[in-house]
Design a protein around this motif. Structure first.
Motif, PDB file in Angstrom:
ATOM      1  N   ALA A  26     -29.110  27.222   0.147  1.00 18.26           N
ATOM      2  CA  ALA A  26     -28.285  26.461  -0.793  1.00 18.26           C
ATOM      3  C   ALA A  26     -29.091  26.060  -2.020  1.00 18.26           C
ATOM      4  O   ALA A  26     -28.631  26.204  -3.163  1.00 18.26           O
ATOM      5  CB  ALA A  26     -27.708  25.230  -0.101  1.00 18.26           C
ATOM      6  N   GLU A  27     -30.304  25.559  -1.801  1.00 19.40           N
ATOM      7  CA  GLU A  27     -31.131  25.130  -2.929  1.00 19.40           C
ATOM      8  C   GLU A  27     -31.549  26.315  -3.789  1.00 19.40           C
ATOM      9  O   GLU A  27     -31.463  26.266  -5.024  1.00 19.40           O
ATOM     10  CB  GLU A  27     -32.373  24.390  -2.432  1.00 19.40           C
ATOM     11  CG  GLU A  27     -32.110  22.963  -2.000  1.00 19.40           C
ATOM     12  CD  GLU A  27     -33.376  22.150  -1.906  1.00 19.40           C
ATOM     13  OE1 GLU A  27     -34.470  22.696  -2.188  1.00 19.40           O
ATOM     14  OE2 GLU A  27     -33.280  20.966  -1.567  1.00 19.40           O
ATOM     15  N   ASP A 168     -29.062  10.291   2.723  1.00 18.55           N
ATOM     16  CA  ASP A 168     -28.248  11.202   3.533  1.00 18.55           C
ATOM     17  C   ASP A 168     -28.241  12.638   3.018  1.00 18.55           C
ATOM     18  O   ASP A 168     -27.624  13.505   3.636  1.00 18.55           O
ATOM     19  CB  ASP A 168     -26.796  10.702   3.583  1.00 18.55           C
ATOM     20  CG  ASP A 168     -26.687   9.322   4.205  1.00 18.55           C
ATOM     21  OD1 ASP A 168     -27.433   9.054   5.173  1.00 18.55           O
ATOM     22  OD2 ASP A 168     -25.883   8.510   3.710  1.00 18.55           O
ATOM     23  N   GLY A 169     -28.889  12.903   1.887  1.00 19.04           N
ATOM     24  CA  GLY A 169     -28.862  14.245   1.316  1.00 19.04           C
ATOM     25  C   GLY A 169     -30.073  15.058   1.725  1.00 19.04           C
ATOM     26  O   GLY A 169     -30.903  14.640   2.521  1.00 19.04           O
ATOM     27  N   ASP A 174     -36.942  15.442   3.724  1.00 17.52           N
ATOM     28  CA  ASP A 174     -36.480  14.727   2.530  1.00 17.52           C
ATOM     29  C   ASP A 174     -36.253  13.236   2.757  1.00 17.52           C
ATOM     30  O   ASP A 174     -36.583  12.422   1.889  1.00 17.52           O
ATOM     31  CB  ASP A 174     -35.199  15.361   1.981  1.00 17.52           C
ATOM     32  CG  ASP A 174     -35.449  16.673   1.252  1.00 17.52           C
ATOM     33  OD1 ASP A 174     -36.628  17.058   1.109  1.00 17.52           O
ATOM     34  OD2 ASP A 174     -34.476  17.315   0.819  1.00 17.52           O
ATOM     35  N   PRO A 175     -35.685  12.811   3.905  1.00 21.25           N
ATOM     36  CA  PRO A 175     -35.439  11.373   4.084  1.00 21.25           C
ATOM     37  C   PRO A 175     -36.706  10.527   4.205  1.00 21.25           C
ATOM     38  O   PRO A 175     -36.640   9.304   4.054  1.00 21.25           O
ATOM     39  CB  PRO A 175     -34.630  11.319   5.389  1.00 21.25           C
ATOM     40  CG  PRO A 175     -34.035  12.669   5.538  1.00 21.25           C
ATOM     41  CD  PRO A 175     -35.074  13.602   4.983  1.00 21.25           C
ATOM     42  N   LEU A 176     -37.839  11.148   4.485  1.00 17.42           N
ATOM     43  CA  LEU A 176     -39.106  10.410   4.599  1.00 17.42           C
ATOM     44  C   LEU A 176     -39.963  10.518   3.348  1.00 17.42           C
ATOM     45  O   LEU A 176     -40.994   9.837   3.245  1.00 17.42           O
ATOM     46  CB  LEU A 176     -39.925  10.936   5.795  1.00 17.42           C
ATOM     47  CG  LEU A 176     -39.346  10.711   7.189  1.00 17.42           C
ATOM     48  CD1 LEU A 176     -40.272  11.324   8.236  1.00 17.42           C
ATOM     49  CD2 LEU A 176     -39.144   9.223   7.461  1.00 17.42           C
ATOM     50  N   ALA A 187     -34.120  12.653  -0.291  1.00 21.95           N
ATOM     51  CA  ALA A 187     -32.780  12.724   0.294  1.00 21.95           C
ATOM     52  C   ALA A 187     -31.762  11.868  -0.455  1.00 21.95           C
ATOM     53  O   ALA A 187     -30.562  11.990  -0.224  1.00 21.95           O
ATOM     54  CB  ALA A 187     -32.823  12.287   1.754  1.00 21.95           C
ATOM     55  N   SER A 188     -32.231  11.004  -1.355  1.00 22.75           N
ATOM     56  CA  SER A 188     -31.333  10.134  -2.116  1.00 22.75           C
ATOM     57  C   SER A 188     -31.004  10.693  -3.497  1.00 22.75           C
ATOM     58  O   SER A 188     -30.147  10.147  -4.198  1.00 22.75           O
ATOM     59  CB  SER A 188     -31.964   8.745  -2.277  1.00 22.75           C
ATOM     60  OG  SER A 188     -32.200   8.150  -1.020  1.00 22.75           O
ATOM     61  N   LEU A 189     -31.678  11.761  -3.895  1.00 21.93           N
ATOM     62  CA  LEU A 189     -31.451  12.347  -5.212  1.00 21.93           C
ATOM     63  C   LEU A 189     -30.237  13.266  -5.183  1.00 21.93           C
ATOM     64  O   LEU A 189     -29.968  13.922  -4.175  1.00 21.93           O
ATOM     65  CB  LEU A 189     -32.677  13.159  -5.648  1.00 21.93           C
ATOM     66  CG  LEU A 189     -34.004  12.419  -5.775  1.00 21.93           C
ATOM     67  CD1 LEU A 189     -35.101  13.409  -6.164  1.00 21.93           C
ATOM     68  CD2 LEU A 189     -33.924  11.289  -6.794  1.00 21.93           C
ATOM     69  N   ASN A 190     -29.535  13.357  -6.321  1.00 24.17           N
ATOM     70  CA  ASN A 190     -28.491  14.372  -6.393  1.00 24.17           C
ATOM     71  C   ASN A 190     -29.151  15.736  -6.616  1.00 24.17           C
ATOM     72  O   ASN A 190     -30.332  15.827  -6.942  1.00 24.17           O
ATOM     73  CB  ASN A 190     -27.454  14.052  -7.477  1.00 24.17           C
ATOM     74  CG  ASN A 190     -28.036  14.021  -8.884  1.00 24.17           C
ATOM     75  OD1 ASN A 190     -28.807  14.906  -9.264  1.00 24.17           O
ATOM     76  ND2 ASN A 190     -27.673  13.011  -9.667  1.00 24.17           N
ATOM     77  N   ALA A 191     -28.377  16.794  -6.434  1.00 28.54           N
ATOM     78  CA  ALA A 191     -28.941  18.147  -6.467  1.00 28.54           C
ATOM     79  C   ALA A 191     -29.610  18.463  -7.795  1.00 28.54           C
ATOM     80  O   ALA A 191     -30.694  19.055  -7.837  1.00 28.54           O
ATOM     81  CB  ALA A 191     -27.852  19.176  -6.167  1.00 28.54           C
ATOM     82  N   ALA A 192     -28.987  18.058  -8.900  1.00 31.75           N
ATOM     83  CA  ALA A 192     -29.546  18.380 -10.215  1.00 31.75           C
ATOM     84  C   ALA A 192     -30.885  17.686 -10.426  1.00 31.75           C
ATOM     85  O   ALA A 192     -31.847  18.301 -10.927  1.00 31.75           O
ATOM     86  CB  ALA A 192     -28.558  17.974 -11.306  1.00 31.75           C
ATOM     87  N   ASP A 193     -30.959  16.400 -10.067  1.00 35.55           N
ATOM     88  CA  ASP A 193     -32.216  15.662 -10.231  1.00 35.55           C
ATOM     89  C   ASP A 193     -33.303  16.250  -9.338  1.00 35.55           C
ATOM     90  O   ASP A 193     -34.456  16.408  -9.762  1.00 35.55           O
ATOM     91  CB  ASP A 193     -32.011  14.188  -9.895  1.00 35.55           C
ATOM     92  CG  ASP A 193     -31.277  13.434 -10.990  1.00 35.55           C
ATOM     93  OD1 ASP A 193     -31.177  13.966 -12.112  1.00 35.55           O
ATOM     94  OD2 ASP A 193     -30.799  12.314 -10.725  1.00 35.55           O
ATOM     95  N   LYS A 194     -32.936  16.568  -8.108  1.00 38.74           N
ATOM     96  CA  LYS A 194     -33.931  17.123  -7.184  1.00 38.74           C
ATOM     97  C   LYS A 194     -34.458  18.460  -7.691  1.00 38.74           C
ATOM     98  O   LYS A 194     -35.669  18.706  -7.702  1.00 38.74           O
ATOM     99  CB  LYS A 194     -33.325  17.278  -5.796  1.00 38.74           C
ATOM    100  CG  LYS A 194     -34.322  17.789  -4.759  1.00 38.74           C
ATOM    101  CD  LYS A 194     -33.686  17.955  -3.395  1.00 38.74           C
ATOM    102  CE  LYS A 194     -34.697  18.499  -2.398  1.00 38.74           C
ATOM    103  NZ  LYS A 194     -34.101  18.766  -1.070  1.00 38.74           N
ATOM    104  N   ASN A 195     -33.565  19.335  -8.125  1.00 39.22           N
ATOM    105  CA  ASN A 195     -33.976  20.653  -8.596  1.00 39.22           C
ATOM    106  C   ASN A 195     -34.893  20.577  -9.810  1.00 39.22           C
ATOM    107  O   ASN A 195     -35.740  21.452 -10.017  1.00 39.22           O
ATOM    108  CB  ASN A 195     -32.757  21.503  -8.937  1.00 39.22           C
ATOM    109  CG  ASN A 195     -31.983  21.943  -7.696  1.00 39.22           C
ATOM    110  OD1 ASN A 195     -32.510  21.898  -6.595  1.00 39.22           O
ATOM    111  ND2 ASN A 195     -30.748  22.355  -7.889  1.00 39.22           N
TER     112      ASN A 195
END
Length: 213
Positions: A26-27, A168-169, A174-176, A187-195
């Motif tokens: 997905a990523e 939860d993402g 990611d959650p740690l 895990a708290s970032l939205n997909a765009a910010d994470k990417n």
């Protein structure tokens, strides 16, 4: 890298993505789409290609093994990701064994729980010291299975390891993975910010730079 090498790669309008990990797929598919490579990225599962045996001792070795495996079976250029979490105080464990750290491949909850457990003695001894973590991503692109000059790109994402999951993402650890500058976990970032800042985002940016030379 020479222009001829880039041209030989771009002459194929389809590449195989050597992964069956749903989170990675997905990523990576999202990042490749945003990069507008001009090629179709086909997950190896759609071609009935099973996972390669990852018996290398480094992220680079395993990425190349997976890319060659997918290219050999498909007859197409292949790109592979090998990634994981390195924690320096644990001798860079879980490292290349990140997905099976707790003994069961792909069980994120068990892997996170084992990491928390393994770090507890260190936290007890140094309660005020943050524990560094480094997400690593290595991308390997081979134009054919016997390609003697794979294109390699590496991304590193530094953060800290929390005592308990937050967010939860994402997937994996990611959650740690705490980002002090964002005051959030991966895990708290939205997909765009994470990417835009992740180890995979960095690796793809470096890959694209090499392809454009």
């Amino acid at each position: 890298m020479s222009t001829a090498v880039s041209s030989s790669t771009s002459s194929h309008n389809q590449w195989v993505l050597a992964s069956n990990n749903k989170g990675k797929l997905a990523e990576l598919q999202r990042l490749f789409a945003e990069a507008n490579l001009g090629v179709s990225i086909v997950p190896q599962g759609q071609l009935d290609i099973e996972d390669a045996v990852e018996d290398g001792l480094s992220f680079v070795e395993n990425a190349i093994i997976k890319a060659r495996h997918a290219s050999r079976i498909s007859g197409l250029p292949a790109i592979a990701d090998d990634s994981g979490l390195c924690v320096p105080v644990l001798g860079n464990a879980p490292g290349i064994y990140s997905a099976r750290y707790a003994g069961v491949h792909g069980n994120d909850a068990m892997n996170n729980a084992k990491l928390i457990e393994d770090l507890q003695p260190i936290r007890d001894a140094r309660p005020d010291m943050p524990i560094e973590g480094i997400f690593v991503c290595v991308l390997a692109l081979v134009r054919h299975a016997e390609d003697p000059l794979p294109i390699i790109a590496q991304g590193l994402w530094q953060g800290e390891i929390l005592e308990a999951p937050q967010g939860d993402g994402g997937f994996g650890y990611d959650p740690l993975f705490w980002l002090p500058d964002r005051q959030a976990t991966a895990a708290s970032l939205n997909a765009a910010d994470k990417n835009s800042i992740s180890h995979r985002g960095q690796a793809i940016s470096k890959l694209l730079t090499q392809l454009s030379i």
